[in-house]
Scaffold this motif. Structure first.
Motif, PDB file in Angstrom:
ATOM      1  N   GLU A 283     -43.148  -1.818 -20.511  1.00 52.81           N
ATOM      2  CA  GLU A 283     -44.372  -1.123 -21.319  1.00 52.81           C
ATOM      3  C   GLU A 283     -44.870   0.145 -20.684  1.00 52.81           C
ATOM      4  O   GLU A 283     -45.159   0.147 -19.594  1.00 52.81           O
ATOM      5  CB  GLU A 283     -45.473  -1.944 -21.583  1.00 52.81           C
ATOM      6  N   CYS A 285     -46.774   3.852 -20.519  1.00 50.22           N
ATOM      7  CA  CYS A 285     -48.124   4.466 -20.766  1.00 50.22           C
ATOM      8  C   CYS A 285     -48.072   5.828 -20.258  1.00 50.22           C
ATOM      9  O   CYS A 285     -47.225   6.541 -19.459  1.00 50.22           O
ATOM     10  CB  CYS A 285     -49.003   3.640 -19.970  1.00 50.22           C
ATOM     11  N   ALA A 295     -51.868  -0.314 -22.278  1.00 49.07           N
ATOM     12  CA  ALA A 295     -50.263  -1.063 -21.839  1.00 49.07           C
ATOM     13  C   ALA A 295     -50.476  -2.294 -21.154  1.00 49.07           C
ATOM     14  O   ALA A 295     -49.439  -2.982 -21.451  1.00 49.07           O
ATOM     15  CB  ALA A 295     -49.735   0.157 -20.973  1.00 49.07           C
TER      16      ALA A 295
END
Length: 340
Positions: A283, A285, A295
């Motif tokens: 993920e 960010c 995130a």
């Protein structure tokens, strides 16, 4: 009776960092020793360089890790003729970003001398290929992870971590393991912790120039826990107690993502150079408190929604499996054997 000397003896000059922070060279050395190569690891300081010049004759090969180790290894090679391997694991870009231009230029030139003098250069970053490729014989390698230690941690290790954390963490735990320096966006991570709801704890393990700031933050906020530095062999236990791993350095080759992945943790990684390598596996960010916090939440939500299905987490774990230290160490062994 004269003592029998080992078949191959290597002096490896490494960065002068705490053992529990910089572990990659130790892992390679462990695998080399299992295969019959005797390795002496030394953090590179003026004192150890003088010691190494005195006893270089005891070794068949000198290995030097960038930056200081490679430069010191060059001096030993020129003084004694001992074969030299330069272990080039950090791109010059990182040094240029964090140091004055004049100093970065000196280090760049000294590294170039090391590449030219070395009998072999092992390097990690693709961006360094044009630079190191101008000098002698080079081999592309990688940074790795002891996959099984993180994927299947020893029950005693898990128990020690659980005991240490008992009563200090909430239902959900975001973990950061590593150096506590500004380059890793530690201040932004601390600010992000204050934007998470009460179900979350930020667990920080490591040491560095910002350690005291982490201690103050942990004293001021119940959802920030800082045990300090823990033995690296216990890290898999702490990862087992976590729900999300966080890595905020702009680097595609950080070991931490591989360790988080091997442990089966969904992982938050700052956008930038890592996007091409980890696209679809983590993920991403921005390095801002709000983006980091959101995130972390998304990473946990994605894992919950994909229970029993193929997810980013399982794909990252499969990716990490491909970078086992044992296989990487084989490249180093072949290089050492061919130089002896």
């Amino acid at each position: 009776m004269t003592a029998t000397r080992p078949s191959t003896a290597v002096l490896w000059l490494t960065p002068d960092k705490p053992e529990d922070i910089s572990v990659g060279r130790r892992r390679i050395a462990d695998h080399l020793e299992e295969s019959g190569v005797d390795v002496t690891l030394r953090g590179t300081t003026p004192k150890t360089v003088l010691q190494s010049l005195r006893d270089a004759g005891q070794y068949d090969v000198v290995a030097g890790t960038t930056r200081a180790g490679a430069i010191a290894g060059t001096a030993i090679k020129l003084a004694t003729g001992t074969p030299l391997i330069v272990d080039h694991i950090d791109p010059i870009r990182q040094f240029e970003t964090n140091n004055p231009r004049w100093l970065a230029e000196i280090v760049r030139r000294l590294e170039n001398v090391a590449f030219r003098v070395a009998d072999r250069v092992l390097y990690v970053y693709d961006e360094e290929t044009p630079r190191v490729g101008r000098f002698g014989t080079v081999t592309k390698t990688a940074l790795g992870v002891d996959f099984d230690r993180f994927a299947y941690p020893d029950p005693e290790v898990v128990e020690r971590a659980e005991s240490a954390l008992e009563g200090t963490v909430a239902e959900n735990v975001a973990i950061y393991v590593g150096g506590l320096e500004p380059i890793y966006h530690i201040r932004d991570l601390l600010a992000a912790a204050t934007q998470l709801d009460e179900s979350w704890t930020l667990l920080v393990l490591g040491t560095g120039s910002l350690s005291e700031q982490i201690e103050r933050a942990a004293a001021a906020h119940e959802n920030i826990v800082y045990p300090g530095t823990v033995p690296h062999e216990d890290i898999p236990g702490y990862l087992r107690a976590a729900d999300v791993g966080v890595c905020l350095v702009d680097d595609p080759h950080t070991l931490k993502v591989l360790e988080y992945g091997a442990a089966g943790l969904p992982t938050v990684q700052v956008r930038g150079r890592a996007e091409e390598r980890f696209d679809g596996l983590v993920e991403f960010c921005d390095p801002t408190p709000d983006s980091i916090a959101r995130a972390i939440e998304r990473a946990e939500e994605e894992t919950d929604s994909m229970r029993g299905k193929q997810s980013m987490t399982t794909e990252l774990q499969s990716f990490a499996r491909e970078f086992d230290w044992a296989e990487i160490a084989e490249t180093y062994k072949n290089t050492i054997t061919n130089l002896k």
